[in-house]
Design a protein around this motif. Structure first.
Motif, PDB file in Angstrom:
ATOM      1  N   THR A   1      82.208  87.980 -66.820  1.00  0.00           N
ATOM      2  CA  THR A   1      81.521  87.500 -65.615  1.00  0.00           C
ATOM      3  C   THR A   1      80.492  86.440 -65.967  1.00  0.00           C
ATOM      4  O   THR A   1      79.807  85.931 -65.090  1.00  0.00           O
ATOM      5  N   ASN A   2      80.369  86.126 -67.271  1.00  0.00           N
ATOM      6  CA  ASN A   2      79.374  85.138 -67.697  1.00  0.00           C
ATOM      7  C   ASN A   2      79.568  83.818 -66.977  1.00  0.00           C
ATOM      8  O   ASN A   2      78.612  83.169 -66.578  1.00  0.00           O
ATOM      9  N   ILE A   3      80.833  83.402 -66.858  1.00  0.00           N
ATOM     10  CA  ILE A   3      81.114  82.172 -66.124  1.00  0.00           C
ATOM     11  C   ILE A   3      81.600  82.521 -64.722  1.00  0.00           C
ATOM     12  O   ILE A   3      81.084  82.022 -63.725  1.00  0.00           O
ATOM     13  N   ALA A   4      82.563  83.447 -64.658  1.00  0.00           N
ATOM     14  CA  ALA A   4      83.200  83.750 -63.371  1.00  0.00           C
ATOM     15  C   ALA A   4      82.212  84.296 -62.345  1.00  0.00           C
ATOM     16  O   ALA A   4      82.442  84.192 -61.144  1.00  0.00           O
ATOM     17  N   GLY A   5      81.089  84.860 -62.818  1.00  0.00           N
ATOM     18  CA  GLY A   5      80.100  85.408 -61.897  1.00  0.00           C
ATOM     19  C   GLY A   5      79.397  84.327 -61.093  1.00  0.00           C
ATOM     20  O   GLY A   5      78.908  84.566 -59.995  1.00  0.00           O
ATOM     21  N   THR A   6      79.308  83.137 -61.652  1.00  0.00           N
ATOM     22  CA  THR A   6      78.538  82.067 -61.013  1.00  0.00           C
ATOM     23  C   THR A   6      79.410  80.874 -60.625  1.00  0.00           C
ATOM     24  O   THR A   6      79.001  80.023 -59.853  1.00  0.00           O
TER      25      THR A   6
ATOM     26  N   LYS B   1      72.134  79.642 -60.298  1.00  0.00           N
ATOM     27  CA  LYS B   1      72.321  80.879 -59.552  1.00  0.00           C
ATOM     28  C   LYS B   1      73.244  80.657 -58.363  1.00  0.00           C
ATOM     29  O   LYS B   1      74.017  81.518 -57.993  1.00  0.00           O
ATOM     30  N   ASN B   2      73.147  79.463 -57.780  1.00  0.00           N
ATOM     31  CA  ASN B   2      73.920  79.149 -56.595  1.00  0.00           C
ATOM     32  C   ASN B   2      75.373  78.865 -56.972  1.00  0.00           C
ATOM     33  O   ASN B   2      75.686  77.909 -57.671  1.00  0.00           O
ATOM     34  N   LYS B   3      76.286  79.722 -56.483  1.00  0.00           N
ATOM     35  CA  LYS B   3      77.681  79.637 -56.905  1.00  0.00           C
ATOM     36  C   LYS B   3      78.337  78.318 -56.485  1.00  0.00           C
ATOM     37  O   LYS B   3      79.086  77.713 -57.248  1.00  0.00           O
ATOM     38  N   GLU B   4      78.001  77.881 -55.290  1.00  0.00           N
ATOM     39  CA  GLU B   4      78.633  76.657 -54.779  1.00  0.00           C
ATOM     40  C   GLU B   4      78.270  75.452 -55.653  1.00  0.00           C
ATOM     41  O   GLU B   4      79.125  74.689 -56.086  1.00  0.00           O
ATOM     42  N   GLU B   5      76.960  75.350 -55.948  1.00  0.00           N
ATOM     43  CA  GLU B   5      76.492  74.215 -56.760  1.00  0.00           C
ATOM     44  C   GLU B   5      77.037  74.301 -58.172  1.00  0.00           C
ATOM     45  O   GLU B   5      77.443  73.300 -58.753  1.00  0.00           O
ATOM     46  N   ALA B   6      77.027  75.530 -58.727  1.00  0.00           N
ATOM     47  CA  ALA B   6      77.508  75.714 -60.090  1.00  0.00           C
ATOM     48  C   ALA B   6      78.988  75.345 -60.185  1.00  0.00           C
ATOM     49  O   ALA B   6      79.433  74.734 -61.157  1.00  0.00           O
TER      50      ALA B   6
ATOM     51  N   HIS C   1      75.612  75.213 -70.195  1.00  0.00           N
ATOM     52  CA  HIS C   1      75.183  74.060 -69.391  1.00  0.00           C
ATOM     53  C   HIS C   1      75.401  74.272 -67.899  1.00  0.00           C
ATOM     54  O   HIS C   1      75.107  73.394 -67.108  1.00  0.00           O
ATOM     55  N   CYS C   2      75.976  75.395 -67.522  1.00  0.00           N
ATOM     56  CA  CYS C   2      76.279  75.550 -66.095  1.00  0.00           C
ATOM     57  C   CYS C   2      76.008  76.976 -65.605  1.00  0.00           C
ATOM     58  O   CYS C   2      74.968  77.252 -65.036  1.00  0.00           O
ATOM     59  N   SER C   3      76.938  77.906 -65.875  1.00  0.00           N
ATOM     60  CA  SER C   3      76.811  79.217 -65.224  1.00  0.00           C
ATOM     61  C   SER C   3      75.535  79.964 -65.619  1.00  0.00           C
ATOM     62  O   SER C   3      74.955  80.668 -64.815  1.00  0.00           O
TER      63      SER C   3
END
Ligand SMILES: Cc1cc2nc3c(=O)[nH]c(=O)nc-3n(C[C@H](O)[C@H](O)[C@H](O)COP(=O)(O)OP(=O)(O)OC[C@H]3O[C@@H](n4cnc5c(N)ncnc54)[C@H](O)[C@@H]3O)c2cc1C
Ligand code: SF4
Ligand code: SF4
Lengths: 136, 661
Positions: B13-18, B106-111, B100-102
């Motif tokens: 979930t490190n990436i997929a969470g965000t 916090k904001n999923k859309e922006e990330a 550099h991203c996730s």
């Protein structure tokens, strides 16, 4: 002494008020007791400074409101100066006093009383802090 | 347009969470050049790597994009996978959508938007990637260990035993470090000197180990496998070969005002001195600041008395330059100065001691020959108070925010040492928490309480006032809420451990980083605890963070294993991402030569033939073995003649264009 269960939600609004006007994060306290151990007024306190913080952490403001300690605190800032967690305890205690004083009718130190107790040697500061502290 | 495959990792979930993976896959599949997209939970796992390998073959991929964690973490993993599938490893490009991203959003859309942009940039760059071939470089099969404490000693012995040459540089006149100063050691209470001094002798006598004591690092050049280090051997004023260690000079020296560093200032020493009788090498040094000969021109008693003729007032600092394949930093730690803790009276009262002074005071070879007495009046104390966490876990400007880790255990040890010899002395320990994780550690501390009757008080001391010949200790017991006043004869302060004051300077010379507390930073807190971010440079012991001896020795062994692994390779694969000069464009200004931190650029004379007229001109030339691919030169070059392979100006511009798209 009444035994109280740990009820962190107890008196949330007063707790929040104390937090806000003091700006102190009580969760930073690790209960090392250094504040109490260095406090010159501790002999006249029923609840020691570190216990005040612990009670705040537990949400038990009522016990603090009824204690002698907050009025016997000398505002000397030794606790603040030495706290290893950078907690401004003196400021926190001041915030507790203000929380009480600012309630309607709680300020009992009246300007009219001043001429009776004042003398030449009394510094102005004493009056100012007197209004803050001894007006219950 | 090459055929590009993209692989999007969830990292659990490190990436997929965000980051919305589905949306990313959809967007990537529409990018130009992309012929294949696949997402998976853990791309770095065997299954994940196989997905990459299979796709390269089945889809005839010519470029591979991995959208995952930082390339620092797994670029190599995926390069290897590509190579195994027959693709040149430098055709793999990593888009860092974790660090550099996730992780920072916090904001999923922006990330999600950002992840897509980062992958678009990677695709743009990868299209311009070219096949690069790594070259081989030689490895100098000698290691350098900086610091001769127990960490450095153990590392050096392990490397030497594996058959490689090791040089040890020690700043002070003798190896041994703090462990040589300690009396007994927790958790077994065996005597520190008895287990350390044999190792010191082993270091001195090992045929593969070469000692440089009273020496420091002057400068470090080069890179993994080929470090070039200049060592400054400070003038000892005593000839190492001639001196027999008889000690006449140290006894007879009339200048006796200097405080002994080894005895923590509890005793004085001569201007010519050996730090302690078991010093290695057992050869004195002259402290020129306090030597009468150096200050007044008169004296020279040591020279007259020395039967070996070893005194050499005329010695000068010597610089030695040598090559090493690997470097281990083992420079240890210090305890903090207590001048900011006025409430504890350390500066004002001789009976208030630091923990390290206490070690010397109880040591049979210490200033009192092991007799436990108060420095103020030479009488045996009746009540001793220990205070833990002096400056530890202290976020104010007076202390250190971290737990110093060793103090709970050494305080229990020191308290027991007193009770063991003198059961009638009352001992108190003020503590905030007792932290004793470690094999047999908690049992050890409980013994102090249960068997030896040491009074542990959960609470701190607020102030200490001297009264008559007593020290009045004001504390609190937090369990009962009682304030306590103890009339003590001695107070011992467990001062926080801290990094060496010169750690940052040394770090800069070695191009390794230090953390906010000035301890050296490991490459990865879990998976690469003894490596640094600079290849070929390793860490051992307390220079990386507070540590006890068992941990220090374990890390020293681990660092040695890394060094042995490196030196056992006769060749290393070099990084092919190095600079190249376009000689047609180069105008010979040599701005690049001045900016290069690795001295990898030289001037080269070029003969040109212009319509039959031959003339000579200067151009820059890159030494590929020295170039580290930092890219500094490419921005310094005004005509744009120098470019970095794998990160060409065109590639970078393409990335930026793609990001601004
Ligand atoms: C009071 C006290 C009691 C302790 N008791 C115990 C105990 O009972 N049991 C236990 O397990 N641990 C104990 N410890 C912890 C123990 O001291 C450390 O674990 C150990 O010393 C760490 O070893 P080190 O080699 O990393 O560092 P150090 O012992 O500090 O050695 C570092 C060496 O590097 C040298 N050096 C520094 N900078 C440079 C430089 N720039 N160039 C060249 N050389 C340099 C130094 O001079 C020194 O010789 C105690 C610590 C203290 C403070
Ligand atoms: S000194 Fe600071 S950390 Fe310690 S008990 Fe008092 S408030 Fe808490
Ligand atoms: S010359 Fe210096 S070191 Fe030698 S005995 Fe005299 S003062 Fe001591």
């Amino acid at each position: 002494m009444i035994r109280v269960k740990i009820t962190p939600n107890n008196k949330q609004s007063q707790l929040q008020y104390i937090r806000e006007i003091s700006g102190v994060n009580i969760n930073k306290c690790i209960q090392c007791t250094k504040c109490s151990a260095g406090c010159p007024a501790s002999a006249r306190m029923d609840i020691l400074p570190h216990e005040i913080i612990r009670l705040l952490q537990l949400g038990q403001v009522e016990k603090i409101f009824h204690s002698k300690s907050i009025w016997n605190c000398a505002s000397c800032f030794v606790c603040t100066e030495r706290c290893p967690r950078n907690i401004d305890i003196a400021r926190l205690i001041e915030a507790i006093r203000l929380t009480i004083i600012r309630q309607p009718g709680k300020s009992k130190f009246k300007p009219d009383d001043v001429p009776g107790i004042i003398d030449d040697k009394m510094p102005q500061q004493v009056l100012v802090s007197g209004f803050r502290k001894y007006n219950r | 347009m090459p055929r590009i495959g993209a692989f999007v990792c969830w990292c659990g979930t490190n990436i997929a969470g965000t980051v919305d993976i589905e949306q990313v896959v959809q967007a990537v599949s529409e990018m130009s050049g992309i012929v294949y997209v696949k997402d998976y939970q853990y791309m770095c796992s065997e299954v994940g790597q196989n997905l990459v390998k299979t796709a390269i073959k089945e889809w005839q991929l010519e470029r591979v994009i991995i959208a995952s964690c930082s390339p620092r973490m797994h670029e190599n993993t995926f390069r290897k996978a590509a190579k195994a599938a027959g693709l040149n490893p430098y055709l793999v490009e990593v888009a860092n959508i974790r660090e550099h991203c996730s992780w920072v959003h916090k904001n999923k859309e922006e990330a999600t938007k950002k992840a897509i942009a980062l992958i678009r940039a990677a695709v743009a760059k990868a299209s311009l990637n070219t096949e690069l071939i790594a070259k081989e470089i030689d490895v100098e099969n000698r290691a350098l260990v900086i610091g001769g404490g127990i960490a450095g000693i153990q590392t050096a012995l392990d490397i030497a035993e594996a058959g490689y040459q090791v040089d040890v540089i020690e700043k002070s006149p003798s190896i041994g470090g703090k462990m040589a100063q300690i009396d007994k050691t927790f958790p077994t209470l065996d005597c520190s000197a008895c287990i350390l001094t044999p190792k010191m002798v082993d270091v001195a006598s090992h045929p593969n180990i070469n000692l440089y004591t009273y020496s420091e690092i002057e400068s470090v050049n080069g890179f993994v496998g080929n470090f070039e280090v200049t060592i400054k051997q400070k003038a000892r004023s005593v000839n190492l070969e001639k001196c027999t260690g008889c000690g006449i000079c140290t006894e007879k020296c009339p200048s006796r005002k200097s405080k002994s560093e080894f005895d923590e200032g509890l005793r004085t020493r001569g201007a010519i001195y050996t730090p302690f009788p078991q010093a290695v090498p057992n050869v004195p040094v002259i402290d020129r600041e306090h030597c009468l000969k150096f200050n007044t021109g008169k004296c020279g008693i040591c020279e007259k008395l020395c039967p070996a003729g070893a005194i050499e007032f005329g010695q000068e600092d010597v610089l030695v330059t040598k090559k090493y394949g690997a470097v281990v930093v083992a420079t240890g730690f210090d305890i903090i100065d207590l001048d900011k803790f006025g409430e504890y009276q350390y500066q004002n009262h001789p009976d208030v001691l630091t923990s390290l002074e206490f070690e010397r005071l109880t040591n049979a070879a210490g200033p009192t020959a092991g007799k436990f007495i108060r420095p103020s009046n030479n009488k045996r104390p009746e009540k001793v108070v220990f205070i833990q966490c002096v400056g530890s876990r202290d976020v104010s400007s007076r202390g250190k925010s971290y737990c110093s880790k060793i103090c709970c255990m050494y305080t229990a040890k020191q308290a027991m040492l007193i009770k063991d010899k003198y059961p009638d002395i009352e001992v108190y320990v003020f503590y905030i928490d007792v932290r004793t994780p470690g094999k047999n550690f908690d049992e050890f501390q409980r013994r102090a309480v249960e068997e030896y009757g040491v009074n542990y008080i959960k609470g701190m001391v607020g102030k200490i006032f001297p009264a008559g010949d007593k020290l009045i200790v004001h504390g609190v017991d937090s369990f009962t809420g009682d304030t306590l006043k103890i009339e003590a004869d001695m107070v011992v302060l467990a001062a926080a451990a801290q990094a060496k004051p010169d750690a940052e300077v040394l770090g800069r010379k070695l191009a390794i980083s230090t953390d906010t507390n000035n301890f050296f930073t490991e490459a990865h807190p879990k998976l690469r605890p003894v490596e640094t971010h600079s290849a070929g440079i390793y860490l051992a012991g307390a220079c990386q963070g507070p540590k006890d001896i068992p941990e220090t020795v374990a890390q020293a062994g681990a660092a040695a294993a890394k060094v042995i692994g490196l030196l056992s390779k006769r060749k290393l694969v070099s990084n092919p991402c190095v600079s190249v000069v376009n000689e047609d464009l180069c105008n010979g200004c040599l701005s690049c030569l001045k900016i290069c931190p690795y001295d990898a650029i030289a001037a080269k004379e070029l003969a040109t033939n212009n319509h039959g007229i031959t003339s000579k001109r200067i151009v820059a030339k890159v030494n590929e073995a020295l170039c580290q691919g930092c890219g500094g030169c490419t921005v310094a070059c005004r005509p744009g003649a120098i470019d970095l392979k794998g990160f060409t100006n065109k590639q970078i511009t393409a990335e930026v264009d793609a990001l601004c798209h």
